[in-house]
Write a protein that holds these residues in place. Structure first.
Motif, mmCIF file in Angstrom:
data_model
loop_
_atom_site.group_PDB
_atom_site.id
_atom_site.type_symbol
_atom_site.label_atom_id
_atom_site.label_comp_id
_atom_site.label_asym_id
_atom_site.label_seq_id
_atom_site.Cartn_x
_atom_site.Cartn_y
_atom_site.Cartn_z
ATOM 1 N N ARG A 27 -1.307 -52.932 79.143
ATOM 2 C CA ARG A 27 -1.433 -51.672 78.392
ATOM 3 C C ARG A 27 -0.301 -50.687 78.644
ATOM 4 N NH1 ARG A 27 -5.979 -52.073 81.277
ATOM 5 N NH2 ARG A 27 -5.736 -51.425 83.418
ATOM 6 N N GLU A 28 0.335 -50.748 79.823
ATOM 7 C CA GLU A 28 1.421 -49.819 80.152
ATOM 8 C C GLU A 28 2.689 -50.084 79.340
ATOM 9 O OE1 GLU A 28 2.039 -49.917 84.354
ATOM 10 O OE2 GLU A 28 -0.080 -49.587 84.765
ATOM 11 N N ALA A 29 2.746 -51.208 78.640
ATOM 12 C CA ALA A 29 3.912 -51.551 77.819
ATOM 13 C C ALA A 29 3.900 -50.851 76.465
ATOM 14 C CB ALA A 29 3.982 -53.061 77.624
ATOM 15 N N ALA A 30 2.843 -50.129 76.149
ATOM 16 C CA ALA A 30 2.766 -49.407 74.875
ATOM 17 C C ALA A 30 3.813 -48.294 74.831
ATOM 18 C CB ALA A 30 1.366 -48.822 74.696
ATOM 19 N N HIS A 31 4.191 -47.912 73.638
ATOM 20 C CA HIS A 31 5.174 -46.847 73.449
ATOM 21 C C HIS A 31 4.626 -45.497 73.898
ATOM 22 C CE1 HIS A 31 8.224 -48.901 70.868
ATOM 23 N NE2 HIS A 31 7.237 -49.765 70.805
ATOM 24 N N THR A 32 5.503 -44.673 74.452
ATOM 25 C CA THR A 32 5.142 -43.314 74.844
ATOM 26 C C THR A 32 5.217 -42.423 73.616
ATOM 27 O OG1 THR A 32 6.061 -43.674 77.045
ATOM 28 C CG2 THR A 32 5.752 -41.390 76.354
ATOM 29 N N VAL A 33 4.164 -41.662 73.357
ATOM 30 C CA VAL A 33 4.157 -40.750 72.212
ATOM 31 C C VAL A 33 4.266 -39.289 72.638
ATOM 32 C CG1 VAL A 33 2.955 -42.323 70.666
ATOM 33 C CG2 VAL A 33 1.628 -40.752 72.063
#
Length: 67
Positions: free
Chosen positions: A16-22
Motif C-alpha cells: 500500500r505504501e507504493a501508492a502515489h502521494t496526493v
C-alpha cells in the motif's frame, strides 16, 4: 479512489505504501496517499478503515560507540 494507470495498490494490500502521494505535510510529519492511507514520517500508518499500522522503521546497525 485511485485514477492512476496502472492503478495504485489498495489500502489493504501489503504494498500500500507504493501508492502515489496526493498531499504532503512534512511540517506535520504525514502524507496522504491516493489509496486513502495516511503515512507518517515514523513509518506508521492509518488506514481508511481506522486500522493503525505501527511504525516499522529498520532497526539500527547494532553498533555501539564508546562515550
Amino acid at each position: 479512489m485511485c485514477q492512476h494507470q496502472p492503478q495504485c495498490p489498495s489500502a489493504d494490500s501489503s504494498d500500500r505504501e507504493a501508492a502515489h502521494t496526493v498531499a504532503r505535510y512534512p511540517e506535520q510529519g504525514w502524507s496522504l496517499l491516493c489509496n486513502g492511507v495516511l503515512l507518517f514520517e515514523d513509518t506508521g500508518e492509518l488506514l481508511p478503515d481506522g486500522q493503525i499500522i505501527a511504525p516499522h522503521r529498520p532497526l539500527g546497525t547494532g553498533l555501539v560507540t564508546a562515550a
